[in-house]
Design an enzyme around this catalytic site. Structure first.
Site, PDB file in Angstrom:
ATOM      1  N   ARG A   1       0.787  -1.224   0.000  1.00  0.00           N
ATOM      2  CA  ARG A   1       0.000   0.000   0.000  1.00  0.00           C
ATOM      3  C   ARG A   1       0.819   1.274   0.000  1.00  0.00           C
ATOM      4  O   ARG A   1       0.504   2.218  -0.722  1.00  0.00           O
ATOM      5  CB  ARG A   1      -0.990   0.004   1.158  1.00  0.00           C
ATOM      6  CG  ARG A   1      -0.342   0.013   2.518  1.00  0.00           C
ATOM      7  CD  ARG A   1      -1.376  -0.102   3.610  1.00  0.00           C
ATOM      8  NE  ARG A   1      -2.277  -1.206   3.362  1.00  0.00           N
ATOM      9  CZ  ARG A   1      -3.578  -1.164   3.630  1.00  0.00           C
ATOM     10  NH1 ARG A   1      -4.100  -0.094   4.136  1.00  0.00           N
ATOM     11  NH2 ARG A   1      -4.323  -2.200   3.386  1.00  0.00           N
ATOM     12  N   THR A   2       1.900   1.312   0.771  1.00  0.00           N
ATOM     13  CA  THR A   2       2.684   2.547   0.793  1.00  0.00           C
ATOM     14  C   THR A   2       3.324   2.801  -0.552  1.00  0.00           C
ATOM     15  O   THR A   2       3.327   3.921  -1.065  1.00  0.00           O
ATOM     16  CB  THR A   2       3.767   2.484   1.892  1.00  0.00           C
ATOM     17  OG1 THR A   2       3.153   2.225   3.136  1.00  0.00           O
ATOM     18  CG2 THR A   2       4.543   3.775   1.958  1.00  0.00           C
TER      19      THR A   2
ATOM     20  N   LYS B   1      22.669  -6.032   4.277  1.00  0.00           N
ATOM     21  CA  LYS B   1      21.808  -4.905   3.934  1.00  0.00           C
ATOM     22  C   LYS B   1      22.596  -3.614   3.811  1.00  0.00           C
ATOM     23  O   LYS B   1      22.400  -2.807   2.941  1.00  0.00           O
ATOM     24  CB  LYS B   1      20.726  -4.742   4.998  1.00  0.00           C
ATOM     25  CG  LYS B   1      19.655  -5.791   4.930  1.00  0.00           C
ATOM     26  CD  LYS B   1      18.539  -5.459   5.909  1.00  0.00           C
ATOM     27  CE  LYS B   1      19.028  -5.572   7.344  1.00  0.00           C
ATOM     28  NZ  LYS B   1      17.897  -5.477   8.287  1.00  0.00           N
TER      29      LYS B   1
ATOM     30  N   ARG C   1      12.232   2.989   1.773  1.00  0.00           N
ATOM     31  CA  ARG C   1      11.768   2.225   2.935  1.00  0.00           C
ATOM     32  C   ARG C   1      12.839   1.176   3.229  1.00  0.00           C
ATOM     33  O   ARG C   1      13.262   0.441   2.343  1.00  0.00           O
ATOM     34  CB  ARG C   1      10.436   1.541   2.669  1.00  0.00           C
ATOM     35  CG  ARG C   1      10.123   0.499   3.760  1.00  0.00           C
ATOM     36  CD  ARG C   1       8.745  -0.030   3.673  1.00  0.00           C
ATOM     37  NE  ARG C   1       7.811   0.972   4.162  1.00  0.00           N
ATOM     38  CZ  ARG C   1       6.548   0.702   4.502  1.00  0.00           C
ATOM     39  NH1 ARG C   1       6.103  -0.505   4.395  1.00  0.00           N
ATOM     40  NH2 ARG C   1       5.766   1.651   4.924  1.00  0.00           N
TER      41      ARG C   1
ATOM     42  N   HIS D   1       7.936   7.213  10.123  1.00  0.00           N
ATOM     43  CA  HIS D   1       7.183   7.010   8.874  1.00  0.00           C
ATOM     44  C   HIS D   1       6.374   8.294   8.713  1.00  0.00           C
ATOM     45  O   HIS D   1       5.170   8.325   8.970  1.00  0.00           O
ATOM     46  CB  HIS D   1       6.269   5.796   9.011  1.00  0.00           C
ATOM     47  CG  HIS D   1       5.651   5.341   7.715  1.00  0.00           C
ATOM     48  ND1 HIS D   1       5.819   5.967   6.506  1.00  0.00           N
ATOM     49  CD2 HIS D   1       4.842   4.264   7.462  1.00  0.00           C
ATOM     50  CE1 HIS D   1       5.157   5.322   5.572  1.00  0.00           C
ATOM     51  NE2 HIS D   1       4.545   4.282   6.108  1.00  0.00           N
TER      52      HIS D   1
END
Lengths: 323, 186, 433
Positions: free
Chosen positions: A61-62, A89, A111, A139
């Site tokens: 959704r974001t 990462k 994100r 956020h």
């Protein structure tokens, strides 16, 4: 026009922003809502700009919300999904930053699973960086759309009592909401199991309720956070059923509320865990408004940040307005 | 540099007379009130549109459809001008603009870029049968091949000057003034 | 090859082990301290150095460094580390065994010792692992490793999590006269943490490591030391309760020594703000109350030793999101300057106390030669310029790594000469050999 509300190069979080800046974003979002009502949902504002949606964590959704916002502003968007990579990462993050810089990307929406990752990227590239969620840290666009939704329904934020319910410890949505709402003069509280509450949270200017009944008694708004399955697996709560029994937002509990409550949820919902279906679909739920406002808020942020270097503000002050 | 000379070009009565005449010109060009749509450009074009619509209603007995247009997001200099300007409301009348006669109303026409932005924005909303540009003051200085069709007052100005249209809702009075910089030291 | 006799003339000799603080000449012959006195004559062929205006003290000893060799040579080698130590004023360092492979057998111990001797800068004393592979399951061959030159045992990097194994280690080590040095951290309480648990961690959204994670194991180890009579050395103490418990245990006569790092004495968790990985260290930087308690503990001798926990990391590794960066900071080249500027100049310690904590105390704790300028002791001497002003510039470090939060700090005081076995291994006028 108002130089002191200029956002600078990036939106990394709400903690560094002033109330005036937050208000400017919310005010700017209003006219952008109208664009989504048009037949042609596009304005040429970011025509020719390239925006990369850099998502190291899965999100539907974001990412879609940002993509719509970007496309409605006529930008060219590229989605990079670095999910589930077994490569360290951090290594990927530095090299990714360098690559983006080399490709002269205008804006990056990031994100990432590590707190501080958005700031890390923003410090290393000249592109505008928008934080779409970094670890547990912030956020900001989610909190902004939450605040816009509350403001739309209640007419104001000052003095409004908002209680955030759930896993506050791991929640960047909670932190951004705490920063944003307290700056805008709302009264903020948190409610959830002690094992999911960050230490010293009251020093952020919030009240703490240990029982959901107390929260419902007190609040005008409940922002219900999703309880992730991993928390149960990691032993923070014994079971999802127990969580729902003692912290779930249920219709029965809401019926006992002294005044009508606005119900927000950042989604996606675990129906029957933190929120019951009849609440999520009920009359006090504004969850769908949050989704609409999400696109408008993100358009507003992109609009305000794009090409926005503070030095230009000085030049603009002396330039005559072309009529 | 901060000292400015202000010269009154139109006082309240003069503005009202001019608007009345412009309203009649609009009706002449449009032919029928039913197909007419007045769109005021934010911000002062909106107040002028209100007055024009009221004038037309007084003269014809029917009030034309009207709306507001904010052209900020269509400006050609948007990314260059530092902090983002505030975006105002855009609201079209129900029934839209397809096949209708649209009159864009603004306070001053100068470079012509605002009108260009308005035309671009209208193109995203539909296809009018005809578009007219109506301004209270034409101050010359065009940078684009755009000419207003209905003009209240024409005045020649230099680059350093400014024409201010003042409306009661925003400025406390109704007037048109020419603003010139104070005489510079030789 | 024995060095020429070396006469240090006119320095202020500070030797807490003999209660000396006086302007004296020091004569070093054949690798030992030959004489202290006024107006000493230089023997034939002696090198004479005028050290008036400088402080002359027993060589500084760092009980806790990570030299990364074998396995991590990209970050540091025994040679580069020993050289950095000498530049920092240290005449000896104790190298932790968490290398790759770990130092858990006599051959590895011998290797580290040989590398140190070959380098020829500060002395390198190997610390051997407590358990095989540092896995915390079974005791390693401690006796053989001591024979090969190990001066202590530790599973540092990690704690000895199993209390039963810790007990065995404390008992067994007594046979060989060495201490057990433990990195006290209850892993089930620190799991996932990357900084101190507190308001800063909540604001930054980082998992915190509470004081209790360390205190719980300090308490355990003190009780085990009391039970077994074994010599316990608690590494890098960072909490106020830790200091309190050690003080109380010492009053009861428990055989414990404890160390604290320069960074825990000067920085709080605020240093992490902005996600600065240079300040990411384990145990983490804590609060002002903890810093105050550590300073008090160092001053009153509860904490016997100042040790750096020198932990080099390549810049690549520290240039990551905070959660992913490794813990640790280098310290050999800043310890003395930080201690003099932040502790002695600010009145937390006297100079004599500092020399004790950096030389006599470490020598006592690990029963190492040195820590004194008594006649006959090894000619390990540090000459300090108390007034030298300098700015910490990591690019000038002799260590291979640059990870320090002290970059840019203005310090007053640094080593002018470092002498090991009567040989000058660091002369700041000359720079690295």
């Amino acid at each position: 026009m108002q130089v002191d509300t200029a956002l600078g190069k990036d939106l990394v979080g709400l903690e560094p922003l002033s109330a005036a800046q937050i208000r400017a974003i919310l005010d700017t979002a209003e006219p952008f809502k109208e664009i989504s009502e048009r037949a042609i949902k596009k304005v040429p504002v970011l025509r020719g700009k390239t925006i990369v949606n850099l998502f190291f964590e899965p999100s539907t959704r974001t990412r879609i919300s940002f993509e719509f916002a970007e496309k409605r502003l006529s930008a060219d968007t590229v989605n990079i999904s670095a999910v589930g990579s077994s490569v360290a990462k951090g290594e990927t993050l530095v090299d990714t930053a360098r690559n983006l810089e080399a490709m002269k990307i205008d804006m990056v929406v990031i994100r990432h699973g590590s707190s501080g990752a958005a700031r890390f990227l923003a410090d290393r590239i000249e592109s505008n960086v928008i934080n779409a969620g970094d670890g547990r840290h912030e956020h900001p666009t989610q909190a902004l759309l939450d605040m816009l939704t509350i403001r739309d329904h209640l007419g104001r934020l000052e003095g409004v009592r908002v209680c955030i319910v759930g896993d506050i410890l791991h929640s960047r949505v909670a932190r951004s909401n705490i920063w944003g709402l307290t700056k805008m003069g709302a009264e903020v509280a948190v409610c959830g199991p002690r094992t999911l509450m960050p230490p010293y949270v009251t020093e952020l200017g919030v009240q703490q309720f240990s029982r959901i009944e107390e929260a419902i008694e007190w609040a005008d708004v409940l922002n219900v956070l999703r309880l992730q399955l991993e928390r149960m697996q990691a032993g923070y709560v014994p079971s999802l059923r127990e969580y729902n029994r003692f912290f779930g937002v249920t219709r029965a509990r809401l019926l006992r509320a002294p005044r009508p409550l606005l119900i927000l949820h950042p989604g996606p919902m675990n129906r029957g865990v933190e929120i019951d279906s009849d609440v999520a679909d009920g009359p006090h739920s504004v969850i769908l408004d949050q989704v609409t406002n999400g696109i408008a808020v993100r358009m507003a942020v992109l609009y305000l940040l794009a090409g926005g270097a503070p030095e230009r503000a000085e030049a603009a002050k002396s330039a005559p307005e072309a009529v | 540099m901060t000292d400015q000379n202000r010269r009154l070009l139109l006082d309240e009565r003069a503005v009202e007379r001019t608007l009345a005449r412009m309203a009649r010109e609009i009706v002449e060009r449009a032919g029928s009130i039913e197909s007419l749509v007045l769109l005021g450009i934010q911000r002062r074009g909106v107040q002028l549109t209100e007055r024009l619509a009221a004038e037309i209603e007084r003269a014809e007995g029917v009030r034309p459809a009207s709306g507001t247009l904010d052209i900020t997001l269509y400006r050609d200099d948007l990314m260059a001008i530092g902090p983002r300007p505030v975006v105002g409301e855009t609201r079209l009348p129900s029934g839209g603009i397809d096949g209708r006669v649209v009159v864009i109303v603004d306070d001053v026409c100068y470079t012509g870029r605002t009108a260009r932005a308005a035309l671009d924005e209208l193109a995203d909303f539909g296809r009018p049968a005809r578009i007219y540009l109506c301004v209270l003051v034409d101050r010359g200085g065009r940078e684009l091949p755009i000419q207003p069709d209905i003009v209240g007052l024409t005045v020649e100005t230099t680059a350093g000057q400014r024409v201010d249209v003042l409306v009661p809702e925003l400025d406390g009075r109704l007037a048109v003034e020419l603003v010139s910089p104070a005489r510079e030291v030789e | 090859m024995t060095p020429r006799p070396l006469l240090l003339r006119g320095g202020r000799v500070v030797d807490p082990s003999q209660g000396i603080d006086d302007v004296l000449d020091v004569l070093l012959v054949d690798g030992t301290v030959a004489r202290l006195g006024r107006g000493l004559e230089a023997p034939e062929h002696a090198e004479v150095r005028n050290v008036s205006g400088l402080v002359v003290c027993p060589g500084l000893i760092d009980l806790h460094v990570h030299l990364r060799e074998p396995g991590g040579e990209r970050k540091e080698t025994i040679e580069s580390g020993a050289r950095a130590a000498a530049a920092g004023g240290f005449t000896a360092v104790c190298a932790m065994p968490n290398t790759d492979p770990p130092v858990d057998d006599p051959a590895a111990v011998g290797f580290v010792r040989a590398q140190g001797m070959r380098a020829g800068y500060a002395r390198v004393y190997p610390v051997a692992a407590v358990s095989v592979g540092q896995r915390g399951e079974r005791l390693a061959a401690i006796g053989e490793m001591v024979d090969a030159g190990a001066v202590a045992i530790s599973d540092d990097g990690r704690p000895v999590s199993d209390a039963g194994l810790m007990r065995l280690a404390l008992e067994y080590a007594q046979t060989f006269g060495i201490p057990v040095a433990n990195h006290c951290e209850e892993l089930s309480l620190s799991r996932g943490g990357s900084m101190n648990e507190g308001l800063v961690s909540t604001r930054l959204g980082l998992q915190g490591i509470p004081n209790a994670a360390e205190d719980v194991m300090i308490a355990r180890d003190l009780l085990l030391a009391e039970l077994t009579g074994g010599r316990l050395h608690i590494q890098h103490v960072s909490t106020r309760r830790g200091v309190e418990m050690i003080r109380a245990a010492k009053e009861r006569g428990v055989p414990v020594t404890a160390e604290v790092t320069p960074h825990h004495l000067t920085l709080t968790d605020e240093a992490v703000d902005g996600y600065r990985t240079e300040a990411k260290v384990n145990p983490p930087l804590r609060t002002a109350e903890d810093v105050a308690a550590l300073r008090e503990g160092l001053a009153d001798g509860t904490l016997d030793v100042l040790a750096t926990d020198h932990a080099p990391h390549h810049y690549d590794e520290k240039e990551q999101a905070f959660d992913d960066a490794p813990f640790g900071m280098v310290g050999l080249e800043t310890a003395l300057g930080i201690a003099l500027t932040e502790l002695v100049r600010k009145g937390v310690l006297t100079l004599s106390q500092l020399v004790d904590r950096m030389s006599c105390g470490p020598a006592r704790a690990f029963r190492l030669p040195g820590g004194t300028l008594a006649v006959g002791s090894p000619a390990d001497v540090t000459v300090i310029d108390l007034d030298a002003e300098w700015i910490v510039d990591p690019d000038k470090f002799l260590s291979k790594s640059r990870n320090t939060p002290f970059a840019g700090w203005k310090l007053v005081g640094q080593a002018a000469l470092t002498i090991v076995g009567g040989r000058v291994v660091w002369d700041r006028e000359v720079g690295p050999r």
